[in-house]
Design a protein around this motif. Structure first.
Motif, PDB file in Angstrom:
ATOM      1  N   GLU A  65     -22.536 -22.729  -1.225  1.00 37.68           N
ATOM      2  CA  GLU A  65     -23.694 -21.595  -0.586  1.00 37.68           C
ATOM      3  C   GLU A  65     -23.281 -20.326  -1.094  1.00 37.68           C
ATOM      4  OE1 GLU A  65     -24.495 -18.416   1.782  1.00 37.68           O
ATOM      5  OE2 GLU A  65     -23.339 -19.117   1.403  1.00 37.68           O
ATOM      6  N   SER A  66     -24.982 -19.956  -1.582  1.00 36.24           N
ATOM      7  CA  SER A  66     -24.243 -18.461  -1.809  1.00 36.24           C
ATOM      8  C   SER A  66     -23.747 -17.811  -3.750  1.00 36.24           C
ATOM      9  CB  SER A  66     -23.429 -17.366  -1.295  1.00 36.24           C
ATOM     10  OG  SER A  66     -23.543 -16.143  -1.035  1.00 36.24           O
ATOM     11  N   ALA A  67     -22.387 -17.685  -3.251  1.00 42.32           N
ATOM     12  CA  ALA A  67     -21.135 -17.293  -4.614  1.00 42.32           C
ATOM     13  C   ALA A  67     -21.011 -19.107  -4.473  1.00 42.32           C
ATOM     14  CB  ALA A  67     -20.457 -16.667  -4.093  1.00 42.32           C
ATOM     15  N   GLY A  68     -21.200 -19.618  -3.915  1.00 43.64           N
ATOM     16  CA  GLY A  68     -21.023 -21.722  -4.037  1.00 43.64           C
ATOM     17  C   GLY A  68     -22.129 -21.959  -4.913  1.00 43.64           C
ATOM     18  N   GLY A 111     -18.651 -19.483  -0.332  1.00 38.73           N
ATOM     19  CA  GLY A 111     -19.345 -18.844  -1.228  1.00 38.73           C
ATOM     20  C   GLY A 111     -18.025 -17.489  -0.968  1.00 38.73           C
TER      21      GLY A 111
END
Length: 549
Positions: A217-220, A131
């Motif tokens: 996670e998040s931007a990932g 992310g």
């Protein structure tokens, strides 16, 4: 194929080298992959290979072009050190997400890392996408060390991809250069190229190219959704894990949609703001200088709907059932916004002002909003409103849509905290589940609230690693000694992670329906985004005669 690196020496030379490095050289594993031979590091039952290039360096001359697969090399490549991170602005001082040291950065950053059990053969593959708002981070961050997950029987891969303006700039001149007439999405194309590398090479490390899970996670996790929506990524992975994903409205390459200027217009505006006109001058700029200036000027890196890489809005792709037909494990954290308060508007003066603002913005849905986000505690109401609009709704939408495609899918809710986090006002904050998934409690960044070294914390981490590894292996999360995690299904089942895993049904009743209605009406209106412009900063909600609930 994995083989030990053996040095053939005689006499005094052998004794001399043995005294300098008694075990490292002799035990170093070497893999003969189609990309070329790599020498890694032997850990405790796991072999690590770092900094492996999967694409040619996108140097200034190749800046803002799709990635080109790395050419196979001759000889044995040293893979004991991480490659440089992709260019990114410096972290905010004191941020809990800031690494201990600023990483070395380069445009030659398209590399990946592999952790594999020493005896791996046909093992499931877990590809981690970091992310960082598509503007920061790298696959080499200490929290993402894959050794402990690999010890669960996985081949773990972490990747770098182009970030910020170098990864997501769209511009009319770039589109003219492209044979497909498009630009932007370069960071996403990097991720796809990394997955192609996995398909070609991972068997040599003991992995099964037919059993690949993408996770982030998040931007990932946003990237996971982009990959699920991107036709050219289909078939390169077989399961997906999305931790704190956000299915926000997506800019178009050309033309304003949902109140957002086109990606090409944003590229032109950036060029004007930093007073550097034309591709020749932009390509001549120092990469880090350009990255920092773009960030300071307000450039927001995001994917764009170009009809090629991303064919349509993510919500539309998932509504039509055109996303990758794979099982998914998705969820969010109770305190997502506690560490992301910049997403919140200034608080209202008092409860009466809050209630009046909600009634003005939400019309006939105001009663439902005030019931779910009451004025008794304004801070908690605002935190929950933005959390649900971005992360909660997205997580449940993902498992609902994949369930509708006939794939058992799994929802979680991370509500675990510990004294240092609670004392900092960061109960179950954004990304706080990551150390538990990777078994990385002692590898968190320096300003991260310290996770206590207790049996209970270790047990929760072991359970989460077990669930994640089992899902990557079989498509069903399961952990020794932990409760059964049922698929979402008709019961809307989920797993809560608090002091320990606790199964439940119907998470936050009414939340999904309320946010879905708001999003649907904004989509139908056509000139409104949906994500953080909610709660007291919501524009007037469009009328309910749009075919939406």
């Amino acid at each position: 194929m994995i083989r030990p690196l053996v040095l053939t020496l005689t006499g005094a030379a052998t004794l001399w080298l043995a005294a300098l490095a008694p075990a490292a050289a002799a035990d170093a594993p070497v893999v003969d992959a189609p990309a070329g031979a790599v020498k890694g590091e032997a850990l405790d039952g796991v072999n690590a290979f770092r900094g492996i290039p999967y694409a040619e360096p996108p140097t200034r001359q190749l800046r803002w072009r799709p990635p080109v697969a790395a050419k196979p090399w001759t000889g044995t490549r040293d893979a004991t050190r991480f490659g440089p991170a992709c260019h990114q602005p410096p972290s905010r001082p004191g941020s809990i997400y800031a690494p201990a040291e600023t990483p070395a950065m380069s445009e030659d950053c398209l590399s990946l890392n592999v952790w594999a059990p020493a005896d791996a053969e046909g093992a499931p593959v877990f590809v981690w996408i970091h992310g960082g708002a598509l503007s920061g981070g790298s696959g080499s961050e200490a929290m993402y060390d894959g050794a402990r997950l690999a010890a669960q029987g996985l081949v773990v891969v972490s990747i770098n991809y182009r970030l910020g303006v170098l990864g997501y700039l769209a511009h009319p001149q770039l589109s003219e250069e492209s044979p497909d007439g498009v630009s932007g999405n370069y960071g996403l194309l990097d991720q796809i190229e990394a997955l192609r590398w996995v398909q070609r090479n991972i068997a040599a490390f003991g992995g099964d190219a037919g059993n690949v899970t993408i996770a982030g996670e998040s931007a990932g996790a946003l990237s996971v959704m982009y990959l699920m929506a991107a036709p050219s990524a289909h078939g390169l992975f077989h399961k997906a894990i999305a931790q704190s994903a956000y299915m926000i409205s997506t800019q178009a390459l050309r033309g304003t949609v949902h109140g957002t200027p086109s990606a090409e217009e944003s590229g032109l505006a950036l060029s004007r703001r930093i007073e550097v006109r034309g591709l020749t001058r932009l390509r001549a700029m120092d990469a880090q200088t350009l990255t920092v200036q773009a960030a300071l000027s307000g450039f927001l890196p995001l994917g764009s709907v170009d009809g090629q890489v991303l064919p349509a809005q993510m919500v539309e792709v998932f509504d039509r059932g055109e996303q990758a037909p794979v099982p998914i494990l998705a969820g969010f954290n109770e305190g997502e916004i506690r560490s992301l308060r910049f997403l919140l508007p200034p608080p209202p003066a008092d409860a009466a002002t809050y209630e009046a603002t909600i009634r003005a913005g939400y019309g006939e849905l105001a009663g439902a909003m005030l019931e779910r986000y009451p004025s008794a505690n304004l801070d908690e109401a605002m935190l929950a409103t933005t959390r649900d609009a971005m992360y909660g709704w997205t997580a449940e939408r993902l498992v609902r849509k994949q369930t509708a495609l006939g794939h058992p899918s799994f929802l979680y809710y991370f509500n675990h905290s510990y004294p240092a986090a609670d004392q900092a006002g960061l109960h179950a904050f954004h990304a706080s589940e990551i150390p538990y998934v990777f078994g990385a409690a002692e590898r968190t960044p320096p300003h991260w609230p310290k996770i206590p070294d207790t049996a209970a914390e270790k047990a929760l981490s072991e359970a989460m690693m077990g669930y994640w590894a089992a899902f990557a292996r079989d498509g069903v999360p399961a952990a020794a000694g932990a409760p059964e995690w049922r698929a979402y299904g008709d019961a809307r089942a989920y797993m809560a992670f608090d002091a320990a895993p606790v199964p439940g049904e119907h998470l936050l009743p009414g939340m999904y329906e309320l946010v879905e209605t708001v999003v649907c009406r904004r989509r139908a209106k056509g000139d409104l985004p949906w994500h953080w412009n909610v709660g007291i900063v919501s524009p007037p909600l469009p009328a309910g005669d749009t075919g939406c609930p």
